[in-house]
Design a protein around this motif. Structure first.
Motif, PDB file in Angstrom:
ATOM      1  N   LEU A  45      13.672  -2.668 -21.156  1.00 48.62           N
ATOM      2  CA  LEU A  45      14.070  -1.559 -22.034  1.00 48.62           C
ATOM      3  C   LEU A  45      15.389  -0.918 -21.612  1.00 48.62           C
ATOM      4  O   LEU A  45      15.766   0.128 -22.136  1.00 48.62           O
ATOM      5  N   ASP A  46      16.070  -1.555 -20.647  1.00 49.14           N
ATOM      6  CA  ASP A  46      17.365  -1.050 -20.154  1.00 49.14           C
ATOM      7  C   ASP A  46      17.259   0.381 -19.638  1.00 49.14           C
ATOM      8  O   ASP A  46      18.131   1.223 -19.867  1.00 49.14           O
ATOM      9  N   ILE A  47      16.170   0.651 -18.920  1.00 52.13           N
ATOM     10  CA  ILE A  47      15.968   1.959 -18.300  1.00 52.13           C
ATOM     11  C   ILE A  47      16.334   1.839 -16.821  1.00 52.13           C
ATOM     12  O   ILE A  47      15.613   1.213 -16.046  1.00 52.13           O
ATOM     13  N   GLU A  48      17.457   2.403 -16.448  1.00 53.77           N
ATOM     14  CA  GLU A  48      17.891   2.324 -15.056  1.00 53.77           C
ATOM     15  C   GLU A  48      17.069   3.238 -14.160  1.00 53.77           C
ATOM     16  O   GLU A  48      16.795   2.907 -12.995  1.00 53.77           O
ATOM     17  N   GLN A  49      16.698   4.401 -14.696  1.00 53.51           N
ATOM     18  CA  GLN A  49      15.965   5.384 -13.895  1.00 53.51           C
ATOM     19  C   GLN A  49      15.055   6.177 -14.821  1.00 53.51           C
ATOM     20  O   GLN A  49      15.426   6.508 -15.945  1.00 53.51           O
ATOM     21  N   ALA A  50      13.844   6.471 -14.348  1.00 56.64           N
ATOM     22  CA  ALA A  50      12.881   7.209 -15.172  1.00 56.64           C
ATOM     23  C   ALA A  50      12.080   8.159 -14.299  1.00 56.64           C
ATOM     24  O   ALA A  50      11.965   7.978 -13.080  1.00 56.64           O
ATOM     25  N   THR A  51      11.550   9.165 -14.934  1.00 56.53           N
ATOM     26  CA  THR A  51      10.529  10.003 -14.309  1.00 56.53           C
ATOM     27  C   THR A  51       9.179   9.346 -14.605  1.00 56.53           C
ATOM     28  O   THR A  51       8.895   8.997 -15.754  1.00 56.53           O
ATOM     29  N   LEU A  52       8.384   9.166 -13.576  1.00 55.80           N
ATOM     30  CA  LEU A  52       7.123   8.441 -13.696  1.00 55.80           C
ATOM     31  C   LEU A  52       5.938   9.378 -13.517  1.00 55.80           C
ATOM     32  O   LEU A  52       5.977  10.292 -12.690  1.00 55.80           O
ATOM     33  N   CYS A  53       4.893   9.119 -14.282  1.00 54.61           N
ATOM     34  CA  CYS A  53       3.630   9.834 -14.122  1.00 54.61           C
ATOM     35  C   CYS A  53       2.511   8.814 -14.221  1.00 54.61           C
ATOM     36  O   CYS A  53       2.463   8.015 -15.165  1.00 54.61           O
ATOM     37  N   GLY A  54       1.610   8.823 -13.254  1.00 55.21           N
ATOM     38  CA  GLY A  54       0.502   7.879 -13.296  1.00 55.21           C
ATOM     39  C   GLY A  54      -0.648   8.329 -12.422  1.00 55.21           C
ATOM     40  O   GLY A  54      -0.484   9.149 -11.514  1.00 55.21           O
ATOM     41  N   TYR A  55      -1.803   7.773 -12.709  1.00 54.25           N
ATOM     42  CA  TYR A  55      -3.001   8.026 -11.903  1.00 54.25           C
ATOM     43  C   TYR A  55      -3.787   6.727 -11.824  1.00 54.25           C
ATOM     44  O   TYR A  55      -3.628   5.830 -12.654  1.00 54.25           O
ATOM     45  N   ASP A  56      -4.616   6.600 -10.787  1.00 54.59           N
ATOM     46  CA  ASP A  56      -5.410   5.397 -10.591  1.00 54.59           C
ATOM     47  C   ASP A  56      -4.462   4.188 -10.579  1.00 54.59           C
ATOM     48  O   ASP A  56      -3.461   4.217  -9.877  1.00 54.59           O
ATOM     49  N   TRP A  57      -4.730   3.118 -11.317  1.00 53.05           N
ATOM     50  CA  TRP A  57      -3.857   1.940 -11.286  1.00 53.05           C
ATOM     51  C   TRP A  57      -2.417   2.310 -11.648  1.00 53.05           C
ATOM     52  O   TRP A  57      -1.475   1.831 -11.025  1.00 53.05           O
ATOM     53  N   GLY A  58      -2.245   3.126 -12.668  1.00 57.05           N
ATOM     54  CA  GLY A  58      -0.908   3.525 -13.075  1.00 57.05           C
ATOM     55  C   GLY A  58      -0.201   4.337 -12.013  1.00 57.05           C
ATOM     56  O   GLY A  58       1.012   4.221 -11.816  1.00 57.05           O
ATOM     57  N   GLY A  59      -0.952   5.182 -11.315  1.00 55.91           N
ATOM     58  CA  GLY A  59      -0.381   5.945 -10.217  1.00 55.91           C
ATOM     59  C   GLY A  59       0.041   5.044  -9.072  1.00 55.91           C
ATOM     60  O   GLY A  59       1.040   5.312  -8.392  1.00 55.91           O
ATOM     61  N   ARG A  60      -0.722   3.975  -8.872  1.00 54.91           N
ATOM     62  CA  ARG A  60      -0.359   3.026  -7.814  1.00 54.91           C
ATOM     63  C   ARG A  60       0.963   2.347  -8.153  1.00 54.91           C
ATOM     64  O   ARG A  60       1.852   2.216  -7.297  1.00 54.91           O
ATOM     65  N   ALA A  61       1.102   1.875  -9.391  1.00 52.51           N
ATOM     66  CA  ALA A  61       2.363   1.248  -9.798  1.00 52.51           C
ATOM     67  C   ALA A  61       3.531   2.208  -9.622  1.00 52.51           C
ATOM     68  O   ALA A  61       4.597   1.839  -9.104  1.00 52.51           O
ATOM     69  N   ALA A  62       3.345   3.456 -10.049  1.00 47.14           N
ATOM     70  CA  ALA A  62       4.415   4.449  -9.959  1.00 47.14           C
ATOM     71  C   ALA A  62       4.779   4.738  -8.511  1.00 47.14           C
ATOM     72  O   ALA A  62       5.966   4.841  -8.157  1.00 47.14           O
ATOM     73  N   CYS A  63       3.779   4.878  -7.656  1.00 45.84           N
ATOM     74  CA  CYS A  63       4.045   5.170  -6.243  1.00 45.84           C
ATOM     75  C   CYS A  63       4.765   4.013  -5.564  1.00 45.84           C
ATOM     76  O   CYS A  63       5.671   4.228  -4.746  1.00 45.84           O
ATOM     77  N   ILE A  64       4.383   2.787  -5.896  1.00 45.92           N
ATOM     78  CA  ILE A  64       5.034   1.629  -5.275  1.00 45.92           C
ATOM     79  C   ILE A  64       6.505   1.554  -5.666  1.00 45.92           C
ATOM     80  O   ILE A  64       7.383   1.356  -4.817  1.00 45.92           O
ATOM     81  N   VAL A  65       6.785   1.714  -6.946  1.00 44.03           N
ATOM     82  CA  VAL A  65       8.178   1.667  -7.388  1.00 44.03           C
ATOM     83  C   VAL A  65       8.969   2.807  -6.755  1.00 44.03           C
ATOM     84  O   VAL A  65      10.112   2.629  -6.314  1.00 44.03           O
TER      85      VAL A  65
END
Length: 299
Positions: free
Chosen positions: A94-114
């Motif tokens: 999506l050509d997103i160089e930088q984003a604000t991330l919000c996640g919990y559980d599996w989604g939170g794991r993906a966000a924290c890793i990135v």
């Protein structure tokens, strides 16, 4: 409020379905659901963000909803590195160089890793229940008996009986998890039917089973992601501005009195414990989640 538009982007492994809110040129915000949930968790968060001019992306994770693997030969991995790579691939597509991330559980794991491994890609992070990176090498160590009891479903999924149970009873089983994990929330019966169709994805069972086996070293991961798993074994710190939202009534892991994750965050960091909130943080506490996001976005 703006209406979501279902869109698709093709990455190397997946065709990812995502709901898009707001202008295409707005500051990007990506909202990530967990297991067993769906983008419906953000129904009261995405529209007000879009109304403020933000570009809001709410994807269906691998194994959920209309998201599909591109090849029948691809490992239906649910390992933490796969979830993080999916997020990176989505941003690149999506050509997103930088984003604000919000996640919990599996989604939170993906966000924290990135956020940990690619901090230049993350403007800010709202994480459900703190530092979500799995410490897989130490997963063999038993926890206290109460925690072990709360993880019964993970051990169930390690068995053939658990695979068959999830296959035959996926909606009933996931509804039970909703009830156990959000025991004081009065909207489970109302909201669960809105997310349940996402679990009819043909890869749901295989991805879920692999996720809960890999984290205990009972299943091999994707060899292409081994480099990332090795990096995660070092439990890297998160340096981006972060707000951690913790449910005081979380049936998976109730918020402790002391912040046991604070040492993992080396940048601006704040922990907010939410009274009367369980595991499904954004859906149970949309106002608090929205406020946390805006607190980061408006800095």
């Amino acid at each position: 409020m703006t209406q979501a538009v279902m869109q698709f982007c093709k990455t190397e492994s997946l065709t990812i379905a995502y709901e898009h809110h707001g202008p295409g040129n707005g500051t990007p915000v990506i909202l990530l659901h967990g297991f067993p949930y769906s983008p419906r968790a953000y129904d009261e968060i995405a529209p007000p963000l879009a109304a403020k001019g933000y570009r809001v992306i709410v994807p269906y994770l691998r194994g959920y909803g209309p998201t599909r693997f591109n090849s029948p030969d691809t490992l239906r991995s649910g390992q933490q590195a796969a979830l993080a790579q999916d997020l990176l691939d989505l941003m690149d597509s999506l050509d997103i160089e930088q984003a604000t991330l919000c996640g919990y559980d599996w989604g939170g794991r993906a966000a924290c890793i990135v956020a940990a491994l690619f901090p230049e890609r993350v403007r800010g992070l709202v994480t459900g229940d703190g530092y979500n990176l799995q410490d897989i090498p130490n997963s063999v160590q038993p926890l206290d008996p109460q925690s072990e009891h709360r993880y019964w479903y993970q051990y169930y999924f390690h068995t053939p009986r658990g695979v068959e149970g999830l296959t035959q009873n996926r909606r009933a089983l996931c509804e039970l998890l909703w009830q156990l994990w959000s025991p004081t929330w009065g909207r489970n019966a109302e909201r669960y039917p809105l997310s349940a169709p996402a679990f009819d994805n043909p890869d749901f069972v295989e991805v879920v089973i692999h996720s809960y086996r890999h984290r205990f070293m009972y299943a091999l991961g994707d060899p292409a992601l081994e480099w990332m798993e090795q990096a995660l074994e070092k439990q890297p710190a998160i340096s981006v501005p972060t707000i951690s939202l913790c449910g005081a009534d979380d049936g998976v892991g109730p918020a402790s009195a002391d912040d046991e994750d604070a040492h993992h965050f080396t940048g601006p960091y704040e922990r907010r414990v939410l009274a009367g909130v369980g595991h499904n943080i954004p859906e149970e506490a949309p106002g608090e989640t929205l406020k946390a996001l805006l607190d980061l976005l408006q800095r």
